[in-house]
Enzyme design. Structure first.
Site, mmCIF file in Angstrom:
data_model
loop_
_atom_site.group_PDB
_atom_site.id
_atom_site.type_symbol
_atom_site.label_atom_id
_atom_site.label_comp_id
_atom_site.label_asym_id
_atom_site.label_seq_id
_atom_site.Cartn_x
_atom_site.Cartn_y
_atom_site.Cartn_z
ATOM 1 N N HIS A 1 1.921 -40.198 0.104
ATOM 2 C CA HIS A 1 3.226 -39.659 0.483
ATOM 3 C C HIS A 1 3.097 -38.451 1.406
ATOM 4 O O HIS A 1 2.220 -37.614 1.243
ATOM 5 C CB HIS A 1 4.078 -39.342 -0.750
ATOM 6 C CG HIS A 1 3.633 -38.187 -1.587
ATOM 7 N ND1 HIS A 1 4.045 -36.892 -1.350
ATOM 8 C CD2 HIS A 1 2.845 -38.121 -2.684
ATOM 9 C CE1 HIS A 1 3.537 -36.091 -2.268
ATOM 10 N NE2 HIS A 1 2.785 -36.801 -3.084
ATOM 11 N N GLU B 1 8.345 -39.176 -2.470
ATOM 12 C CA GLU B 1 7.636 -39.240 -3.754
ATOM 13 C C GLU B 1 7.970 -38.053 -4.634
ATOM 14 O O GLU B 1 8.075 -38.184 -5.866
ATOM 15 C CB GLU B 1 6.119 -39.300 -3.501
ATOM 16 C CG GLU B 1 5.285 -39.611 -4.745
ATOM 17 C CD GLU B 1 4.903 -38.371 -5.552
ATOM 18 O OE1 GLU B 1 4.403 -38.527 -6.683
ATOM 19 O OE2 GLU B 1 5.110 -37.244 -5.055
ATOM 20 N N GLU B 2 8.148 -36.882 -4.029
ATOM 21 C CA GLU B 2 8.382 -35.676 -4.824
ATOM 22 C C GLU B 2 9.710 -35.708 -5.583
ATOM 23 O O GLU B 2 9.911 -34.915 -6.502
ATOM 24 C CB GLU B 2 8.312 -34.429 -3.938
ATOM 25 C CG GLU B 2 6.936 -34.129 -3.356
ATOM 26 C CD GLU B 2 5.890 -33.758 -4.408
ATOM 27 O OE1 GLU B 2 6.241 -33.718 -5.616
ATOM 28 O OE2 GLU B 2 4.734 -33.529 -4.033
ATOM 29 N N ASP C 1 -1.011 -31.479 -1.824
ATOM 30 C CA ASP C 1 -0.224 -32.593 -2.356
ATOM 31 C C ASP C 1 0.915 -32.865 -1.375
ATOM 32 O O ASP C 1 1.915 -32.157 -1.365
ATOM 33 C CB ASP C 1 0.305 -32.198 -3.741
ATOM 34 C CG ASP C 1 1.244 -33.226 -4.352
ATOM 35 O OD1 ASP C 1 1.258 -34.372 -3.889
ATOM 36 O OD2 ASP C 1 1.985 -32.852 -5.284
ATOM 37 N N ASP D 1 -3.310 -39.739 -4.636
ATOM 38 C CA ASP D 1 -2.570 -38.519 -4.952
ATOM 39 C C ASP D 1 -3.527 -37.553 -5.654
ATOM 40 O O ASP D 1 -4.736 -37.813 -5.742
ATOM 41 C CB ASP D 1 -1.359 -38.830 -5.825
ATOM 42 C CG ASP D 1 -0.169 -37.918 -5.528
ATOM 43 O OD1 ASP D 1 -0.390 -36.691 -5.391
ATOM 44 O OD2 ASP D 1 0.968 -38.409 -5.446
#
Length: 350
Positions: free
Chosen positions: A75, A226-227, A192, A247
């Site tokens: 992501h 994604e978050e 991330d 990830d």
């Protein structure tokens, strides 16, 4: 573990990661990051397309395209914030984008992105930010988002002045990543999941540089939500048989994630991963001497969760790079990123 194979371009990984970290991409504002990824894919000889929701996807044709495809997902969206109120004192109340603690937002330098594309710099501060003024109240005040505000680097001490600058509710607040590349350690906000993008593109570069044709089609998915839990919900093609998300690996007491290798996630908040696909990944690690460990992540899930909820009928796994202080002041190790690249590279040839 043996030294990293010669075919992994460490300089390329570092270059892509630096560029990605400096491109702001909070969930909801990922167009610039999508363009960066599209440009990198084009340099590698791959065309790509963008979904209506803004994710990027590409396909590396395989020699036997009739076989179920292998997909990798990383992501591009990160944490951030959004203006929720222009306060009477001219400062901004903000709401978090994604799930992250207010204590890691305190002191962050930020850019407030206006609707016209202009940016105004500022700092996220607690409401009681001066020990000289508030004494012990600085330490006893709550650490939550309601107790934060953005101090703008402009002359604005009332709401009307701030509004006249063009700032309004709904403007994105992009947090400075502040990356530092200290030898093999990399410190930055938003590793991330910019680190996963760099690792995945590095494995693709190795495949293309050596003119290797994978056995089956390889799908590359760069998702953009994604978050907030919806990243891969719309993107997995019907012919995908295996989906491998990349990830972060959670580091800390009670975790067994590898600090310099690959971590294979056995289970996360959404449940167990496919044990057959995990065995395939583990067999590659053993055959190619890739350092790895296994771990369980109880408090987060990856892009595979949204794909599962959307009904994707494929085996799913999660491979991870080391990430200390996740969703805070993150740190990883170059060797871990290269280990992830190596595993992805060899999986592409199975």
């Amino acid at each position: 573990m043996t030294d990293m194979p010669y075919f992994l371009d460490t300089d390329y990984l570092t270059h892509v990661l630096k560029d990605a970290l400096h491109q702001a991409s909070p969930t909801g504002m990922t167009d610039g990051m999508a363009t960066l990824i599209e440009q990198e894919l084009l340099k590698l000889g791959l065309s790509s397309s963008r979904t209506l929701r803004g994710a990027v996807k590409a396909v590396i044709p395989g020699g036997q395209s009739e076989l179920p495809a292998l997909a990798f997902s990383a992501h591009m969206d990160t944490l951030g914030a959004m203006v929720r109120q222009v306060k009477e004192n001219g400062r901004l109340a903000v709401a978090p984008i994604g799930t992250w603690s207010a204590r890691f937002a305190e002191g962050a330098r930020v850019s407030v992105i206006k609707e016209d594309g202009g940016a105004i710099r500022g700092t996220i501060l607690p409401l009681r930010a001066s020990g000289h003024r508030y004494s012990k109240e600085v330490d006893t005040q709550p650490s939550d988002w309601d107790n934060l505000e953005v101090r703008l680097d402009v002359d604005s001490e009332q709401s009307q002045t701030t509004l006249a600058l063009g700032i309004e509710v709904g403007d994105f607040v992009c947090v400075d990543p502040q990356p530092e590349f200290n030898g093999e350690y990399i410190n930055s906000r938003f590793l991330d999941n910019k680190a996963a993008i760099a690792s995945l593109l590095t494995s693709v570069k190795a495949l293309m540089d050596h003119q290797l044709t994978p056995k089956r089609d390889i799908h590359l998915y760069f998702t953009n939500s994604e978050e907030v839990g919806t990243g891969a919900g719309h993107i997995v093609a019907n012919n995908v048989g295996d989906l491998v998300a990349i990830d972060l690996a959670v580091m800390g007491p009670g975790q067994s994630s590898h600090p310099k290798g690959v971590t294979l996630a056995m289970m996360d908040l959404s449940g167990p991963y496919n044990r057959h696909l995990i065995r395939d990944l583990e067999s590659v690690c053993n055959a190619k001497d890739i350092a790895y460990s296994k771990d369980i992540f109880r408090y987060y899930y990856s892009d595979t969760h949204s794909a599962t909820i959307a009904g994707a009928d494929c085996r799913m796994a999660l491979i991870c790079y080391a990430c200390d202080s996740s969703h805070g002041w993150e740190r990883t190790h170059q060797q871990s990123l290269l280990s992830v690249s190596q595993l992805a590279f060899y999986m592409m040839q199975r």
